[in-house]
Design a protein around this motif. Structure first.
Motif, PDB file in Angstrom:
ATOM      1  N   ALA A 408      49.552 -77.121 -48.792  1.00  0.00           N
ATOM      2  CA  ALA A 408      50.130 -77.183 -47.454  1.00  0.00           C
ATOM      3  C   ALA A 408      49.248 -76.371 -46.498  1.00  0.00           C
ATOM      4  N   PRO A 409      49.374 -76.579 -45.183  1.00  0.00           N
ATOM      5  CA  PRO A 409      48.547 -75.817 -44.230  1.00  0.00           C
ATOM      6  C   PRO A 409      48.688 -74.309 -44.387  1.00  0.00           C
ATOM      7  N   THR A 444      53.397 -81.425 -41.585  1.00  0.00           N
ATOM      8  CA  THR A 444      53.853 -81.232 -40.199  1.00  0.00           C
ATOM      9  C   THR A 444      54.905 -80.128 -40.102  1.00  0.00           C
ATOM     10  N   LEU A 445      55.873 -80.124 -41.016  1.00  0.00           N
ATOM     11  CA  LEU A 445      56.970 -79.167 -40.905  1.00  0.00           C
ATOM     12  C   LEU A 445      56.586 -77.758 -41.348  1.00  0.00           C
ATOM     13  N   GLU A 446      55.769 -77.660 -42.403  1.00  0.00           N
ATOM     14  CA  GLU A 446      55.413 -76.354 -42.962  1.00  0.00           C
ATOM     15  C   GLU A 446      56.680 -75.554 -43.276  1.00  0.00           C
ATOM     16  N   GLU A 447      57.619 -76.240 -43.973  1.00  0.00           N
ATOM     17  CA  GLU A 447      58.914 -75.643 -44.296  1.00  0.00           C
ATOM     18  C   GLU A 447      59.103 -75.606 -45.815  1.00  0.00           C
ATOM     19  N   PRO A 448      60.141 -74.923 -46.307  1.00  0.00           N
ATOM     20  CA  PRO A 448      60.458 -74.944 -47.733  1.00  0.00           C
ATOM     21  C   PRO A 448      60.819 -76.355 -48.210  1.00  0.00           C
ATOM     22  N   GLY A 623      39.983 -73.978 -39.187  1.00  0.00           N
ATOM     23  CA  GLY A 623      40.996 -73.122 -38.596  1.00  0.00           C
ATOM     24  C   GLY A 623      42.228 -72.960 -39.443  1.00  0.00           C
ATOM     25  N   ALA A 624      42.299 -73.656 -40.615  1.00  0.00           N
ATOM     26  CA  ALA A 624      43.487 -73.530 -41.459  1.00  0.00           C
ATOM     27  C   ALA A 624      43.486 -72.187 -42.144  1.00  0.00           C
ATOM     28  N   ALA A 625      44.679 -71.743 -42.507  1.00  0.00           N
ATOM     29  CA  ALA A 625      44.795 -70.462 -43.197  1.00  0.00           C
ATOM     30  C   ALA A 625      44.183 -70.569 -44.586  1.00  0.00           C
ATOM     31  N   GLY A 630      48.274 -70.511 -53.150  1.00  0.00           N
ATOM     32  CA  GLY A 630      47.837 -71.204 -54.337  1.00  0.00           C
ATOM     33  C   GLY A 630      47.199 -70.293 -55.336  1.00  0.00           C
ATOM     34  N   ARG A 631      47.274 -68.969 -55.135  1.00  0.00           N
ATOM     35  CA  ARG A 631      46.614 -68.062 -56.083  1.00  0.00           C
ATOM     36  C   ARG A 631      47.632 -67.256 -56.856  1.00  0.00           C
TER      37      ARG A 631
END
Length: 631
Positions: A408-409, A444-448, A623-625, A630-631
């Motif tokens: 995810a972003p 798009t949402l970047e939600e749980p 520009g993404a985090a 993922g670690r």
């Protein structure tokens, strides 16, 4: 006007040898013929005015056949559509006068009786009993009656009808011939041939039966089966298989002939007429090409019959004798019945071959679509992901199973396993839509997970993706404090899917049982819940579709317990080997596709283990985090 007597339709109806009943729109008996009374063991007083499903209930000792439900569904289709409905073979047990149910098999057809305005006012129910046919098939087939019923139930209705018709035709021959010894022997032989024809699985097998057994029963010296086919896109031709008795020269000369050939078998195939050449002189006078046929085979008398089903020409059957024949009407009845049996079997074989071709093409297209979407997983640092996709054993059972994993972003590792309802290429295509929608909503949402699944459900409704699906969406997260402690969090939401399995480093496995939320595609406004658990170093998470745990004769809970126990036994294996070993332990052919995704959280206090292979991250947008989660 003619002096012929008025036609008494009621008398005709009562004299018909097949069981018939007339029902009103409420499915109550209005009239029955004598054959129906004999076959059912009932009187008119016991039937007239009563509902058919009440008079003939399901056998309480065998409820799995759903006999009354199948009959009711067929009758209501006729009421709704105004068109006849031919049912597949039905196991519909009937209780005798003693109240004991006895196994009976039927070939039912239901037809409408319309008024002048085209409304269904009555229903005509035909119940042809084929119990003897099924009993004979059971005698020929090793195994139990349950096995035979399962096999017959999975076969298309058209094939049931064709095979049952073959048997019924064979039985009808008993009344077409007298009981004289010679004719009785021919009849018995022809019935045996008819039963063998009903089981033929290929054109080659059918022709072997016809020319190896059938022509001998007819007392012929030889003959050929001619099957209609297109010659590489050109005009139709006939492909002939000849008996060995006709000789190699004839087999080479007449292996293929044009459909417009003047040879008798081509004329019969093209026109639908029976061609009779009663002696050598008649054969030689029919066409110049018959001189070669007579000379090369030594046969002088010929009868060629069309092979037709429902007015469609499939080819022809030609039969030859060395001596002139004095054919009787019964001889022609027998030959015509034999040709009809051949045609029915040939049509069934060609239908099966076409079904296999279509199913194979659908299978290839669907698998190509599925595999184009089910790509290799990425490999974030210290997280190892392995995936497998295993198609069902049945060629037509292409499903909508899928797995997916992506970042995810926010950098959170996202895992998905899902299953779109259905088993065809439409399900596979819908799976692609749902999978891509889920990716888009998640990005798009970047939600749980629960919020993402809710957004997916709403998107499916608004975009008209009219399917039902189950899915588990999971995210692997890690805060700074968790990183320091070597821990991670697994957060997931379950939309009606089998629960994930968590295997601890010591091999203890448990199902992540939660109350599953509503399936996707039913109620977009339904509330969805998130669930979370801690991932310790060495833990393994297993996501899967129900094909892995569903068994035909066992509860789903048993399958999930089998999975949990098996993972405990295999926990020590590297992830890739664990996937292969797990699938290898599946017992018997799969009834449904299997999608499998396994994630292992390796300890972070050292380098990435060699067994996990190199780290592979998907491209990160500018520009993404960074991929912290993922670690």
């Amino acid at each position: 006007m003619s002096d012929a007597p008025q036609l008494d339709l009621a008398t005709v109806f009562d004299a018909m040898p097949t069981s018939y009943a007339v029902l009103d729109p409420d499915l109550r008996f209005v009239a029955v013929n004598h054959a129906f009374l004999e076959n059912s063991g009932r009187t008119r007083r016991e039937l007239i005015g009563r509902p058919i499903l009440e008079v003939f209930p399901d056998n309480p000792a065998d409820p799995g056949t759903r006999a009354t439900a199948n009959l009711e569904a067929s009758l209501h289709r006729v009421l709704r559509t105004g068109r006849p409905d031919t049912m597949p073979l039905q196991k519909y047990d009937v209780a005798g006068p003693d109240g004991v149910f006895r196994a009976r098999w039927w070939s039912p057809v239901n037809a409408p009786v319309l008024d002048e305005d085209g409304r269904v006012v009555l229903l005509l129910h035909r119940a042809e009993e084929v119990t003897d046919y099924v009993t004979e098939r059971l005698r020929q087939r090793p195994g139990s009656a349950v096995d035979l019923y399962d096999a017959l139930r999975d076969v298309p209705a058209e094939r049931h009808q064709a095979e049952a018709d073959l048997y019924v035709r064979g039985q009808e021959l008993r009344s077409a011939l007298t009981t004289e010894t010679a004719e009785a022997q021919r009849l018995a032989g022809m019935v045996r041939v008819a039963l063998r024809l009903s089981g033929a699985q290929s054109v080659a097998e059918l022709t072997d039966i016809v020319i190896g057994s059938g022509l001998g029963v007819l007392g012929a010296g030889g003959g050929a089966v001619a099957v209609r086919a297109s010659a590489d896109g050109g005009p139709d031709e006939l492909q002939l298989t000849l008996t060995d008795s006709l000789g190699e020269r004839a087999r080479r000369t007449f292996a293929r002939i044009p459909l417009d050939s003047p040879l008798p078998v081509a004329v019969a195939a093209a026109t639908g007429e029976v061609v009779v050449l009663r002696d050598r002189e008649a054969a030689l006078a029919s066409t110049e090409q018959m001189e070669e046929a007579v000379t090369s085979t030594g046969l002088g008398t010929w009868v060629s019959l069309p092979l037709q089903v429902a007015g469609r020409s499939l080819g022809g059957l030609t039969i030859g004798w060395r001596e002139p024949q004095d054919f009787t009407g019964r001889d022609f009845e027998l030959m015509s019945a034999f040709a009809a049996q051949c045609a029915q079997s040939l049509a069934a074989i060609q239908a099966r071959e076409q079904e296999r071709r279509v199913a194979g093409e659908q299978r290839r297209l669907s698998e190509a679509l599925q595999r184009s979407l089910l790509t290799a997983p990425f490999e974030p640092d210290h997280l190892q992901i392995a995936v497998r996709y295993l198609p069902a054993a049945a060629g037509a059972q292409i499903g909508g199973d899928w797995y997916d994993c992506f970042l995810a972003p926010t950098g959170v590792t996202t895992l998905v396993v899902g299953d779109v309802a259905g088993h065809d290429r439409d399900a596979a295509a819908a799976m692609g839509q749902v999978r891509n929608l889920l990716r888009g909503v998640c990005m798009t949402l970047e939600e749980p997970p629960a919020a993402v699944l809710g957004g997916l459900d709403r998107a499916m409704r608004h975009l008209g993706v009219g399917v039902i699906a189950t899915a588990v969406l999971a995210q692997v997260e890690q805060t700074a404090a968790e990183r320091a402690a070597g821990l991670r969090t697994l957060r997931w939401s379950n939309a009606g899917h089998p629960p994930p399995v968590l295997v601890a480093a010591d091999g203890t496995a448990r199902l992540l049982h939660t109350r599953p939320d509503l399936l996707l595609g039913l109620l977009p406004e339904a509330e969805r819940a998130d669930h979370a658990t801690t991932l310790h170093p060495g833990a393994t998470v297993v996501l899967y579709t129900d094909g892995l745990v569903e068994r035909r004769d066992a509860p789903l809970q048993d399958g999930m317990e089998w999975l949990r126990a098996t993972l405990e036994q295999l926990h020590h294996l590297p992830v890739e080997e664990l996937c292969d070993a797990l699938l290898a332990r599946l017992d018997g052919p799969l009834g449904d596709d299997v999608a499998l995704l396994v994630l292992r959280a390796h300890p972070e206090d050292g380098p990435r283990p060699a067994e996990a292979g190199p780290q592979v991250l998907p491209p990160t947008a500018p520009g993404a985090a960074p991929p912290l989660g993922g670690r």
